[in-house]
Motif scaffolding. Structure first.
Motif, PDB file in Angstrom:
ATOM      1  N   GLN A  56       0.823  -1.204   0.000  1.00 11.24           N
ATOM      2  CA  GLN A  56       0.000   0.000   0.000  1.00 11.24           C
ATOM      3  C   GLN A  56       0.860   1.258   0.000  1.00 11.24           C
ATOM      4  N   VAL A  57       1.892   1.268   0.850  1.00  8.93           N
ATOM      5  CA  VAL A  57       2.786   2.435   0.906  1.00  8.93           C
ATOM      6  C   VAL A  57       3.506   2.623  -0.427  1.00  8.93           C
ATOM      7  N   THR A  58       3.951   1.523  -1.027  1.00  7.47           N
ATOM      8  CA  THR A  58       4.639   1.596  -2.321  1.00  7.47           C
ATOM      9  C   THR A  58       3.729   2.205  -3.386  1.00  7.47           C
ATOM     10  N   GLU A  59       2.478   1.756  -3.419  1.00  8.09           N
ATOM     11  CA  GLU A  59       1.535   2.278  -4.417  1.00  8.09           C
ATOM     12  C   GLU A  59       1.243   3.756  -4.195  1.00  8.09           C
ATOM     13  N   LEU A  60       1.134   4.153  -2.944  1.00  5.60           N
ATOM     14  CA  LEU A  60       0.871   5.558  -2.638  1.00  5.60           C
ATOM     15  C   LEU A  60       2.037   6.445  -3.062  1.00  5.60           C
ATOM     16  N   GLU A 120      -5.952   9.557  -6.661  1.00  4.62           N
ATOM     17  CA  GLU A 120      -6.874  10.166  -5.700  1.00  4.62           C
ATOM     18  C   GLU A 120      -7.943   9.185  -5.237  1.00  4.62           C
ATOM     19  N   LYS A 121      -8.398   8.309  -6.146  1.00  5.06           N
ATOM     20  CA  LYS A 121      -9.413   7.315  -5.780  1.00  5.06           C
ATOM     21  C   LYS A 121      -8.866   6.346  -4.721  1.00  5.06           C
ATOM     22  N   LEU A 122      -7.613   5.963  -4.882  1.00  2.09           N
ATOM     23  CA  LEU A 122      -6.986   5.076  -3.898  1.00  2.09           C
ATOM     24  C   LEU A 122      -6.929   5.758  -2.531  1.00  2.09           C
TER      25      LEU A 122
END
Length: 403
Positions: free
Chosen positions: A300-304, A310-312
């Protein structure tokens, strides 16, 4: 003779006795190891001559010697730690009913003089040591076996001992002198968390030694010492209730493996075995029975960081809100009341009435919903065998779960 010199002499005498005890333990470990080797050799050389009972008896002796050796090895580790940092505090306590003042040196581990049987160092978790954290000079008390021992603290002294050398000593009328605390906080940081027995504050000590609360929540801002207090509380409980609690009874749930590695040093420093550890993600996988894939914290941190989605971000914010919990609670209530449509079913041609299913379902109302379904299926299977002598195989049990 100056107070500084007296304290240096006490430390020197203590370390000399620690060295003697270390030699004694090392000799005992070596002797036990040699005896075990001799017994193994004897069994190997005479395996055809020894009967079953003789072999079992010798294996039991070997096992007992090994346990004694393990215990000696643990004692040796404590003594080695004691040589490095013998103690960190001293209080002189005059008990009301006793005329002689007790000079108590407080450290991570207890150490007793073999000849006089006197405690030269008192474990920080011992009831009498609580006065070091809780009281200034003057009236004080400690509790042991529901009895209060009252008296006066006549002296409170703090030390910094490293590698067997006294770096400084301070007399103070406060629980932890600000200068000591600052010296500890200003030390070079490490990749491992350290124990804080020398700087525990009065409020922290109350949490660590609390024996009344069955459930205890420690709240505080980031960096306030919550984790460190929790680990010291574990060490205290293992010491205080050593007859009923062992390290196998404790589980630490960490947010991630990095954090688990960071705190891994504290309990061994305090002389306790490491306890079982798991992560929130591992708990989630087990609860979800490894059937539902979810995004790990690292993913999750990597994707952020890599995507500006914005949807995530909206989804994460919603999943972290009270609104989601409220909706989950509402859904759970709906499942309880309306989600489980109960009706008569047939298993292997035999009827299972709706009233039996409902009564069984309601009888396990304290269990999680999915486990309640498991209990309903189990009771159906048991009754099919009890009344009709029909055994439900695995495939049919699975079908029942989906009915």
């Amino acid at each position: 003779m100056s107070e500084q010199k007296k304290e240096e002499n006490y430390l020197s005498d203590l370390l000399r006795k620690v060295d003697l005890k270390l030699k004694e333990i090392n000799d005992a470990i070596k002797d036990k190891s040699n005896e075990i080797d001799d017994m193994h050799k004897h069994m190997q050389d005479h395996k055809r001559d020894m009967d079953f009972l003789e072999k079992n008896a010798m294996r039991e002796v070997i096992r007992n010697y090994s346990l004694q050796g393990n215990h000696s090895v643990e004692n040796r580790k404590r003594l080695i730690r004691l040589k490095d940092t013998a103690y960190f505090g001293r209080i002189d306590f005059l008990q009301n009913s006793v005329q002689t003042t007790q000079n108590l040196y407080i450290g991570v581990h207890n150490f007793q003089d073999t000849d006089s049987k006197k405690n030269l160092v008192v474990d920080w978790r011992a009831p009498i040591s609580s006065m070091f954290y809780d009281f200034e000079l003057g009236r004080a008390y400690y509790e042991i076996k529901e009895k209060r021992i009252e008296g006066d603290v006549l002296l409170k002294r703090q030390f910094k001992i490293r590698e067997g050398k006294m770096e400084y000593m301070l007399d103070t009328d406060l629980a932890i002198h600000d200068e000591v605390l600052q010296k500890e906080l200003n030390q070079a940081s490490s990749s491992k968390m350290k124990n804080i027995v020398a700087t525990i504050q009065k409020e922290q000590n109350a949490i660590i030694r609390n024996e009344e609360a069955r459930h205890l929540i420690i709240q505080g801002v980031a960096g306030s010492g919550k984790t460190s207090i929790a680990l010291h509380r574990i060490a205290f409980l293992l010491y205080r209730f050593k007859e009923t609690i062992t390290s196998e009874d404790i589980l630490i749930i960490s947010p991630n493996k990095v954090f688990a590695s960071y705190i891994s040093n504290v309990l061994p420093e305090l002389g306790e075995e490491t306890v079982a550890e798991t992560s929130v993600e591992e708990v989630a996988e087990e609860l979800l029975e490894y059937q539902i894939k979810f995004q790990t914290f690292f993913e999750q941190v990597t994707e952020l960081l890599e995507k500006n989605d914005e949807k995530l971000i909206e989804r994460i914010q919603f999943k972290s809100s009270r609104e989601l919990i409220q909706k989950m609670d509402e859904y759970h209530v709906w499942l309880q009341n309306d989600g489980f449509k109960i009706e008569d079913i047939f298993v292997k041609g035999k009827p299972v009435p709706a009233w039996f299913i409902r009564e069984t379902f309601e009888r396990y109302n304290r269990m999680p919903l999915l486990k309640r379904f498991n209990e309903v299926v189990r009771e159906i299977v048991d009754n099919m065998f009890r009344f009709y002598k029909i055994e439900i195989q695995y495939k049919d049990r699975t079908a029942l779960h989906t009915t």
